[in-house]
Design a protein around this motif. Structure first.
Motif, short mmCIF file in Angstrom:
data_model
loop_
_atom_site.label_atom_id
_atom_site.label_comp_id
_atom_site.label_asym_id
_atom_site.label_seq_id
_atom_site.Cartn_x
_atom_site.Cartn_y
_atom_site.Cartn_z
N THR A 18 0.87 -1.17 0.00
CA THR A 18 0.00 0.00 0.00
C THR A 18 0.91 1.22 0.00
O THR A 18 1.89 1.28 0.74
N TYR A 19 0.58 2.18 -0.85
CA TYR A 19 1.43 3.36 -1.04
C TYR A 19 0.79 4.61 -0.46
O TYR A 19 -0.43 4.70 -0.32
N THR A 20 1.66 5.57 -0.19
CA THR A 20 1.25 6.92 0.17
C THR A 20 1.86 7.86 -0.87
O THR A 20 2.99 7.65 -1.31
N VAL A 21 1.08 8.86 -1.27
CA VAL A 21 1.59 9.91 -2.15
C VAL A 21 1.93 11.09 -1.24
O VAL A 21 1.06 11.60 -0.53
N TYR A 22 3.20 11.44 -1.23
CA TYR A 22 3.71 12.48 -0.34
C TYR A 22 4.12 13.73 -1.12
O TYR A 22 4.71 13.62 -2.21
N LYS A 23 3.85 14.88 -0.57
CA LYS A 23 4.48 16.12 -1.01
C LYS A 23 5.58 16.34 0.01
O LYS A 23 5.30 16.42 1.22
N THR A 24 6.83 16.40 -0.46
CA THR A 24 7.96 16.45 0.46
C THR A 24 8.90 17.62 0.14
O THR A 24 8.77 18.27 -0.89
N THR A 25 9.86 17.80 1.03
CA THR A 25 10.86 18.86 0.83
C THR A 25 12.04 18.38 0.02
O THR A 25 12.85 19.20 -0.42
N ARG A 26 12.14 17.03 -0.19
CA ARG A 26 13.26 16.52 -0.99
C ARG A 26 12.91 15.14 -1.55
O ARG A 26 12.03 14.46 -1.05
N ALA A 47 3.66 3.03 2.43
CA ALA A 47 3.14 3.79 3.57
C ALA A 47 4.12 3.73 4.73
O ALA A 47 4.63 2.68 5.09
N GLY A 48 4.41 4.90 5.30
CA GLY A 48 5.26 5.01 6.49
C GLY A 48 6.74 4.92 6.24
O GLY A 48 7.52 4.91 7.20
N SER A 49 7.18 4.86 4.98
CA SER A 49 8.60 4.66 4.71
C SER A 49 9.39 5.94 4.48
O SER A 49 10.61 5.90 4.36
N VAL A 50 8.72 7.08 4.43
CA VAL A 50 9.39 8.35 4.15
C VAL A 50 9.68 9.07 5.47
O VAL A 50 8.89 9.03 6.41
N ASP A 51 10.82 9.71 5.52
CA ASP A 51 11.21 10.49 6.70
C ASP A 51 10.15 11.57 6.95
O ASP A 51 9.98 12.48 6.14
N GLU A 52 9.44 11.44 8.04
CA GLU A 52 8.32 12.34 8.35
C GLU A 52 8.74 13.81 8.42
O GLU A 52 7.93 14.70 8.18
N SER A 53 10.00 14.08 8.74
CA SER A 53 10.45 15.48 8.83
C SER A 53 10.47 16.16 7.47
O SER A 53 10.55 17.38 7.38
N THR A 54 10.40 15.37 6.37
CA THR A 54 10.40 15.95 5.02
C THR A 54 8.99 16.10 4.45
O THR A 54 8.83 16.68 3.39
#
Length: 127
Positions: A18-26, A47-54
């Motif tokens: 299951t994926y999440t589409v993120y808008k991130t800083t990098r 889902a949950g694999s991206v550094d939340e600070s970004t």
């Protein structure tokens, strides 16, 4: 050459992930896909694999449907045909294309309906 030439007997695989589409800083080099332009960076990752600070924004709950067929650049209307049949069921898509393959993300709750519609086009759907 028509989209129907590829649907009949073509295979679509549904991701286990299951994926999440993120808008991130990098960008994220471990993500399934990163799209970056002058104004924003979009990361599609499990889902949950991206550094939340970004993370600036996130949309959860997507499954990836991959059209397991080599699609030539001169093919016209392939994604339009997919989007049309899924729109008939009020299924929103997030479309991605690689060099020779197309993917659409659909909400996890829409996978069964999307599968029926794609099978109606002649595709074999693998889960």
């Amino acid at each position: 050459m028509k989209p129907t030439d590829f649907f009949e007997g073509g295979t679509v695989s549904v991701s286990a992930e299951t994926y999440t589409v993120y808008k991130t800083t990098r960008p994220d080099p471990e993500a399934f896909a990163t799209i970056q332009d002058e104004t924003e960076t979009t990361v599609i990752a499990e889902a949950g694999s991206v550094d939340e600070s970004t993370v600036i924004e996130a949309e959860d709950g997507w499954k990836r449907l991959t059209f397991e067929m080599v699609l030539p650049f001169e093919l016209v209307g392939f994604l339009a045909a997919v989007a049309t049949v899924l729109a008939e069921e009020d299924i929103s898509i997030f479309a991605l294309s690689s060099y020779s393959t197309d993917h659409v993300l659909v909400k996890e709750t829409d996978v069964a309906a999307a599968t029926r519609k794609l099978e109606g086009l002649g595709c074999a759907v693998e889960r």
